[in-house]
Design an enzyme around this catalytic site. Structure first.
Site, mmCIF file in Angstrom:
data_model
loop_
_atom_site.group_PDB
_atom_site.id
_atom_site.type_symbol
_atom_site.label_atom_id
_atom_site.label_comp_id
_atom_site.label_asym_id
_atom_site.label_seq_id
_atom_site.Cartn_x
_atom_site.Cartn_y
_atom_site.Cartn_z
ATOM 1 N N HIS A 42 -5.779 2.735 1.285
ATOM 2 C CA HIS A 42 -5.046 3.886 1.830
ATOM 3 C C HIS A 42 -5.733 4.502 3.055
ATOM 4 C CE1 HIS A 42 -2.949 3.309 -1.834
ATOM 5 N NE2 HIS A 42 -3.688 4.074 -2.597
ATOM 6 N N LYS B 57 5.023 6.530 2.367
ATOM 7 C CA LYS B 57 5.190 7.987 2.364
ATOM 8 C C LYS B 57 5.857 8.417 3.672
ATOM 9 C CE LYS B 57 1.149 8.941 -0.535
ATOM 10 N NZ LYS B 57 1.546 9.703 -1.704
ATOM 11 N N GLU C 144 -8.028 14.702 -4.230
ATOM 12 C CA GLU C 144 -7.212 14.824 -5.440
ATOM 13 C C GLU C 144 -7.877 15.821 -6.380
ATOM 14 O OE1 GLU C 144 -5.131 10.969 -6.705
ATOM 15 O OE2 GLU C 144 -7.153 10.338 -6.196
ATOM 16 N N ASP D 131 0.907 -1.145 0.000
ATOM 17 C CA ASP D 131 0.000 0.000 0.000
ATOM 18 C C ASP D 131 0.944 1.192 0.000
ATOM 19 O OD1 ASP D 131 -1.388 2.306 0.944
ATOM 20 O OD2 ASP D 131 -3.014 0.990 1.529
ATOM 21 N N HIS D 132 1.049 1.884 -1.133
ATOM 22 C CA HIS D 132 2.146 2.856 -1.225
ATOM 23 C C HIS D 132 2.003 3.996 -0.226
ATOM 24 C CE1 HIS D 132 -0.517 5.251 -3.846
ATOM 25 N NE2 HIS D 132 0.277 6.270 -3.593
HETATM 26 C C1 BG6 Z 1 -3.763 4.969 -6.081
HETATM 27 C C2 BG6 Z 1 -5.149 5.079 -6.679
HETATM 28 O O1 BG6 Z 1 -3.683 3.847 -5.262
HETATM 29 O O2 BG6 Z 1 -3.502 6.132 -5.320
HETATM 30 C C3 BG6 Z 1 -5.248 6.319 -7.535
HETATM 31 O O3 BG6 Z 1 -5.409 3.926 -7.467
HETATM 32 C C4 BG6 Z 1 -4.852 7.547 -6.754
HETATM 33 O O4 BG6 Z 1 -6.570 6.469 -8.048
HETATM 34 C C5 BG6 Z 1 -3.495 7.332 -6.076
HETATM 35 O O5 BG6 Z 1 -4.783 8.636 -7.652
HETATM 36 C C6 BG6 Z 1 -3.191 8.474 -5.128
HETATM 37 O O6 BG6 Z 1 -1.865 8.364 -4.694
HETATM 38 P P1 BG6 Z 1 -1.028 9.637 -4.254
HETATM 39 O O7 BG6 Z 1 0.277 9.063 -3.807
HETATM 40 O O8 BG6 Z 1 -0.915 10.515 -5.475
HETATM 41 O O9 BG6 Z 1 -1.799 10.279 -3.173
#
Ligand code: BG6
Length: 493
Positions: A238, A180, A214, A175-176
């Site tokens: 997330h 962060k 976003e 989960d990226h």
């Molecule tokens: C991804 C989603 O996991 O996270 C995207 O699939 C989203 O839809 C993105 O735009 C948001 O990541 P970050 O790091 O730009 O907040």
């Protein structure tokens, strides 16, 4: 110090994620001296490319998507020599994996990572292929990108399929958000400072807000997004991970299972949202056309995904409760959406008001508020009451103690994938999700989908460039609360 040489195989090696994030991240860590020269990065996909063509494709992508300031031509030349390419159609039953397997002859002792940057329905199949080809050793690891499935059942099936081949300790569910810097800072903020802990519960906290807003629309991902929606795309992973880190008890250590065991307790304590409550507790929205803050006109969601009709939510707001001793009665408001006013992810801890004001009835005493800004303009702000100096009696002013990252650090902020990729190579699972976490999150999200379906809850339209539908504000107002309206854009101007 470089880590021991390793082989990383990226399935989906020519795809968006690999080109935009994974390969640039590996390059940055190579420049930092963490990747030994005899490591290999092997891109895999269906299309035919020579090794040289692949090296060029990755280099072109770097210049297209990454910061030119971080580019170093001499280092790139060396990094490029680590890149290999292999073409195979993983979904073709007749595909011959033997040549692929031969790549690892003589490299048995090296850490081997298989990164599946592919649609999740292919995960089990790829793992079986790897096993049949004899590529899965005890030290081989697999990385799974989100979303793992589209609901609890499909996630369970994927996890079971992958679990037949890889031991749970060798499965890295990414989960990226957890990679962060500011999300990791949550652990530091909570567990390296004594002063917050005594206040970190229902006794001093009125409510919590978690926002991931976003300004972009669905872009070129319409086909995927329309089948997913904001709840599956952002909340299941997330936002719930942020909620877990905010609400969990102190783990005994930062070891993977200590952290993951605390997170799962939070997920299990999340109150279910029944069909009767769904309207009161959730708002789903979809952007209509509108004007963005930068003055540009934005098309509506339906045009962006190229369909005539869709009830997919590009915005969701949820009022959640964690039914445990610490958080009894404290609403956790979650909110995420595309085409909102600005890109802004933050966690807001709204403290309770002082129990009695000594300043007299006419003086407004605002309750303290802690704002943890995750992106952009990373900062931790504690809004406090202070006496306004000068004549005119006891006048109060609300001002922040502001711990801004930009004011305090000048280092380059690594992309979340850099840290996570190196954690896989090092064998550190702390920032990855365990199977039970992913499945518990799906269960909670599934009941919201079921509620929306059975009640046919309206999808509220909101103009692109605004912070979601009006109803999301109303949901908080019913409890006497309001979304934090501080604007990053306004701060900058
Ligand atoms: C991804 C989603 O996991 O996270 C995207 O699939 C989203 O839809 C993105 O735009 C948001 O990541 P970050 O790091 O730009 O907040």
């Amino acid at each position: 110090m470089p880590v021991a040489p390793f082989d990383i195989v990226v399935f989906g090696g020519t795809g968006d994620l690999a080109r935009r994030k994974l390969l640039p991240s590996l390059f940055h860590r190579f420049c930092d001296g963490q990747i030994a020269d005899n490591s290999r990065i092997i891109g895999v996909s269906r299309s035919d490319h020579s090794r040289e063509e692949y090296q060029k494709l990755i280099s072109d992508a770097y210049h297209e998507f990454s910061q030119e300031d971080d580019f170093d031509a001499a280092q790139w030349k060396k990094f490029s020599s680590l890149l290999y390419y292999y073409s195979i159609d993983v979904m073709d039953d007749t595909a011959d994996w033997s040549e692929f397997a031969a790549l690892f002859k003589g490299a048995e002792e090296k850490t081997r990572v298989f990164y599946l940057a592919m649609p999740p329905r292919m995960y089990a199949r790829i793992c079986e292929g790897l096993k049949a080809a004899g590529c899965v050793s005890d030290i081989a690891r697999v990385v799974l990108e989100k979303p793992i499935g589209t609901d609890f059942e499909s996630a369970r099936a994927i996890n079971a399929g992958v679990g037949k081949v890889f031991d749970e300790n060798n499965i890295y569910r990414i989960d990226h958000y957890l990679g962060k810097e500011t999300v990791q800072n949550l652990l530091v903020l909570r567990f390296a400072n004594i002063l917050l802990e005594p206040l970190w519960s229902h006794s001093a906290i009125e409510h919590v807000q978690i926002t991931a807003a976003e300004s972009i629309g669905v872009g070129g991902r319409g086909a995927y997004y329309d089948g997913a929606g904001a709840l599956r795309d952002m909340v299941q992973n997330h936002l719930l991970q942020l909620l877990c880190l905010t609400a969990m008890e102190a783990p005994a250590s930062l070891k993977a299972d200590d952290v993951r065991t605390e997170k799962i307790k939070v997920l299990r304590a999340l109150r279910s949202i029944s069909e009767d409550d769904i309207e009161e507790m959730t708002i789903r929205g979809q952007y209509a056309r509108g004007m963005l803050v930068d003055g540009h006109f934005a098309k509506d969601y339906l045009t962006d995904v190229d369909v005539n009709q869709s009830s997919t939510e590009s915005f969701v707001a949820i009022k959640a409760y964690i039914d445990n001793w610490r958080w009894a009665g404290v609403p956790f408001y979650l909110r995420t959406g595309k085409r909102m006013a600005e890109r802004r992810s933050e966690i807001v801890i709204q403290f309770k008001a002082v129990p009695h004001s000594v300043f007299g009835g006419d003086t407004q005493v605002n309750a303290n508020r802690l704002v943890i800004r995750l992106q952009p303009d990373e900062a931790v702000k504690l809004w406090m009451e202070i006496k306004e100096p000068g004549a005119g009696g006891m006048r109060l002013k609300t001002l922040p103690l502001n711990l801004s990252y930009a004011d305090n650090f000048t280092v380059r902020y690594p992309d979340a994938y850099e840290r996570l990729l190196m954690d896989v190579v090092r064998g550190n699972l702390s920032l990855f999700m365990r199977r039970d976490e992913v499945e518990a999150a799906w269960k909670w999200v599934d009941q919201i989908h079921a509620g929306w379906d059975s009640t046919e809850q309206r999808v509220e339209l909101y103009p692109a460039g605004e912070d979601g539908p009006r109803e999301s504000g109303d949901m908080l107002e019913r409890n006497g609360h309001a979304w934090n309206s501080e604007s990053v854009t306004a701060e900058k101007t």
